[in-house]
Design a protein around this motif. Structure first.
Motif, PDB file in Angstrom:
ATOM      1  N   UNK A  94       0.678  -1.105   0.033  1.00  0.00           N
ATOM      2  CA  UNK A  94      -0.332   0.119  -0.057  1.00  0.00           C
ATOM      3  C   UNK A  94       0.626   1.437  -0.539  1.00  0.00           C
ATOM      4  N   UNK A  95       1.512   1.647  -0.689  1.00  0.00           N
ATOM      5  CA  UNK A  95       2.606   2.651  -1.163  1.00  0.00           C
ATOM      6  C   UNK A  95       2.430   2.829  -2.930  1.00  0.00           C
ATOM      7  N   UNK A  96       2.594   4.276  -3.338  1.00  0.00           N
ATOM      8  CA  UNK A  96       3.198   4.333  -4.134  1.00  0.00           C
ATOM      9  C   UNK A  96       4.085   5.410  -4.372  1.00  0.00           C
ATOM     10  N   UNK A  97       4.036   6.324  -5.263  1.00  0.00           N
ATOM     11  CA  UNK A  97       5.115   7.899  -5.844  1.00  0.00           C
ATOM     12  C   UNK A  97       3.655   8.508  -6.210  1.00  0.00           C
ATOM     13  N   UNK A  98       3.876  10.382  -5.653  1.00  0.00           N
ATOM     14  CA  UNK A  98       3.348  10.989  -7.290  1.00  0.00           C
ATOM     15  C   UNK A  98       4.849  11.647  -7.123  1.00  0.00           C
ATOM     16  N   UNK A  99       4.177  11.500  -8.957  1.00  0.00           N
ATOM     17  CA  UNK A  99       5.427  11.575 -10.166  1.00  0.00           C
ATOM     18  C   UNK A  99       4.868  12.055 -11.248  1.00  0.00           C
ATOM     19  N   UNK A 100       6.203  12.283 -11.791  1.00  0.00           N
ATOM     20  CA  UNK A 100       5.659  12.588 -13.788  1.00  0.00           C
ATOM     21  C   UNK A 100       4.701  14.053 -13.789  1.00  0.00           C
ATOM     22  N   UNK A 101       5.073  15.205 -12.825  1.00  0.00           N
ATOM     23  CA  UNK A 101       4.481  15.909 -12.545  1.00  0.00           C
ATOM     24  C   UNK A 101       5.263  16.814 -13.494  1.00  0.00           C
ATOM     25  N   UNK A 102       4.592  17.410 -14.441  1.00  0.00           N
ATOM     26  CA  UNK A 102       5.476  19.065 -14.536  1.00  0.00           C
ATOM     27  C   UNK A 102       3.624  19.729 -15.692  1.00  0.00           C
ATOM     28  N   UNK A 103       3.799  20.959 -15.228  1.00  0.00           N
ATOM     29  CA  UNK A 103       2.698  21.973 -15.999  1.00  0.00           C
ATOM     30  C   UNK A 103       3.394  23.637 -16.884  1.00  0.00           C
ATOM     31  N   UNK A 104       2.364  23.469 -18.176  1.00  0.00           N
ATOM     32  CA  UNK A 104       2.423  24.484 -18.689  1.00  0.00           C
ATOM     33  C   UNK A 104       2.862  25.462 -17.846  1.00  0.00           C
ATOM     34  N   UNK A 105       3.918  26.884 -18.486  1.00  0.00           N
ATOM     35  CA  UNK A 105       4.695  27.542 -17.669  1.00  0.00           C
ATOM     36  C   UNK A 105       3.510  28.409 -16.979  1.00  0.00           C
ATOM     37  N   UNK A 106       2.411  28.819 -17.675  1.00  0.00           N
ATOM     38  CA  UNK A 106       1.921  29.785 -17.424  1.00  0.00           C
ATOM     39  C   UNK A 106       0.517  29.719 -16.163  1.00  0.00           C
ATOM     40  N   UNK A 107       1.021  28.536 -15.745  1.00  0.00           N
ATOM     41  CA  UNK A 107      -0.228  27.671 -14.618  1.00  0.00           C
ATOM     42  C   UNK A 107       0.777  27.735 -13.586  1.00  0.00           C
ATOM     43  N   UNK A 108       2.229  27.327 -13.394  1.00  0.00           N
ATOM     44  CA  UNK A 108       2.962  27.316 -12.675  1.00  0.00           C
ATOM     45  C   UNK A 108       3.091  28.472 -11.194  1.00  0.00           C
ATOM     46  N   UNK A 109       2.985  27.839  -9.971  1.00  0.00           N
ATOM     47  CA  UNK A 109       2.727  29.152  -9.043  1.00  0.00           C
ATOM     48  C   UNK A 109       1.355  29.021  -9.133  1.00  0.00           C
ATOM     49  N   UNK A 110       0.421  28.698  -9.759  1.00  0.00           N
ATOM     50  CA  UNK A 110      -1.333  29.514  -9.718  1.00  0.00           C
ATOM     51  C   UNK A 110      -1.742  28.980  -8.222  1.00  0.00           C
ATOM     52  N   UNK A 111      -1.408  28.223  -7.897  1.00  0.00           N
ATOM     53  CA  UNK A 111      -2.783  27.023  -6.985  1.00  0.00           C
ATOM     54  C   UNK A 111      -2.815  25.989  -7.777  1.00  0.00           C
ATOM     55  N   UNK A 112      -2.552  25.644  -9.448  1.00  0.00           N
ATOM     56  CA  UNK A 112      -3.154  24.649  -9.561  1.00  0.00           C
ATOM     57  C   UNK A 112      -2.104  23.328  -9.257  1.00  0.00           C
ATOM     58  N   UNK A 113      -0.340  23.136  -8.606  1.00  0.00           N
ATOM     59  CA  UNK A 113      -0.067  22.122  -7.788  1.00  0.00           C
ATOM     60  C   UNK A 113      -0.599  21.927  -7.130  1.00  0.00           C
ATOM     61  N   UNK A 114      -0.872  22.651  -5.619  1.00  0.00           N
ATOM     62  CA  UNK A 114      -1.337  21.981  -5.140  1.00  0.00           C
ATOM     63  C   UNK A 114      -3.055  21.339  -4.963  1.00  0.00           C
ATOM     64  N   UNK A 115      -3.727  21.922  -5.505  1.00  0.00           N
ATOM     65  CA  UNK A 115      -4.601  21.688  -5.314  1.00  0.00           C
ATOM     66  C   UNK A 115      -4.510  19.839  -6.033  1.00  0.00           C
TER      67      UNK A 115
END
Length: 200
Positions: A94-115
């Motif tokens: 019952x373990x896993x990783x959250x990864x392979x995450x990337x976002x378009x530059x325009x939405x970085x630091x907009x709260x999208x990653x947190x949600x």
């Protein structure tokens, strides 16, 4: 293993996470092109030429029960803005990783990653009953390391000479985790930050 992790949609106020599909290729290329994300040498964001193999690998791992990839849609514009996934799935423990995450530059630091991370963590702990969720990133990716710490994860350690990248450079991987016993507090913190509009 397949019965533990099935394709699904997760939705919040800002984003919708939908199962990754090959039909998302054009939109994902467009998102990755916002900022030419693949030019950051310490990330593994696909470029237009490698997107097909990127999608093939993600979907092959999903079929093997090793990962569950998502396409991230910005609900405000109804556009694809990136991707993330559950990976390194260990159903037995019952373990896993959250990864392979990337976002378009325009939405970085907009709260999208947190949600996005909130939605994935909530599902992992409250539906899959995970005992721990990992995050891993390149030692030189300081922005990612700081973002993971702000989520409430703790650093477990550094895997020295963990692997070689496509250019033959040795990568040191920093490993973080959140434990099931920590989730209640981490959840409260993330909900507070989202309510306040934290932009990371």
């Amino acid at each position: 293993m397949e019965s533990w992790l099935q394709p699904l949609e997760l939705e919040g106020n800002l984003v919708k996470l939908v199962p990754l599909q090959k039909t998302h290729k054009v939109d994902l290329v467009f998102a990755a092109s916002d900022g030419n994300l693949w030019e950051l040498w310490y990330t593994s964001v696909p470029n237009p030429k490698t997107m097909d193999s990127y999608l093939d690998t993600a979907l092959a791992e999903q079929n093997l029960g090793k990962s569950l990839p998502f396409t991230i849609i910005d609900k405000r514009t109804n556009t694809v803005v990136g991707t993330s996934r559950f990976l390194n799935v260990d159903a037995k423990n019952k373990r896993l990783e959250i990864g392979a995450t990337w976002y378009a530059k325009k939405v970085q630091r907009t709260g999208i990653n947190t949600e996005c991370k909130y939605l994935l963590l909530k599902y992992a702990f409250e539906h899959l009953n995970c005992i721990a969720v990992e995050f891993r990133t390149h030692f030189h990716n300081h922005r990612s390391r700081n973002a993971i710490l702000r989520l409430g994860a703790k650093q477990d350690g550094i895997l020295r000479n963990h692997r070689l990248d496509e250019a033959g450079n040795l990568r040191d991987t920093v490993v973080f985790s959140i434990l099931d016993s920590e989730w209640k507090t981490v959840k409260a913190s993330l909900e507070f930050k989202m309510k306040r509009g934290a932009n990371y």
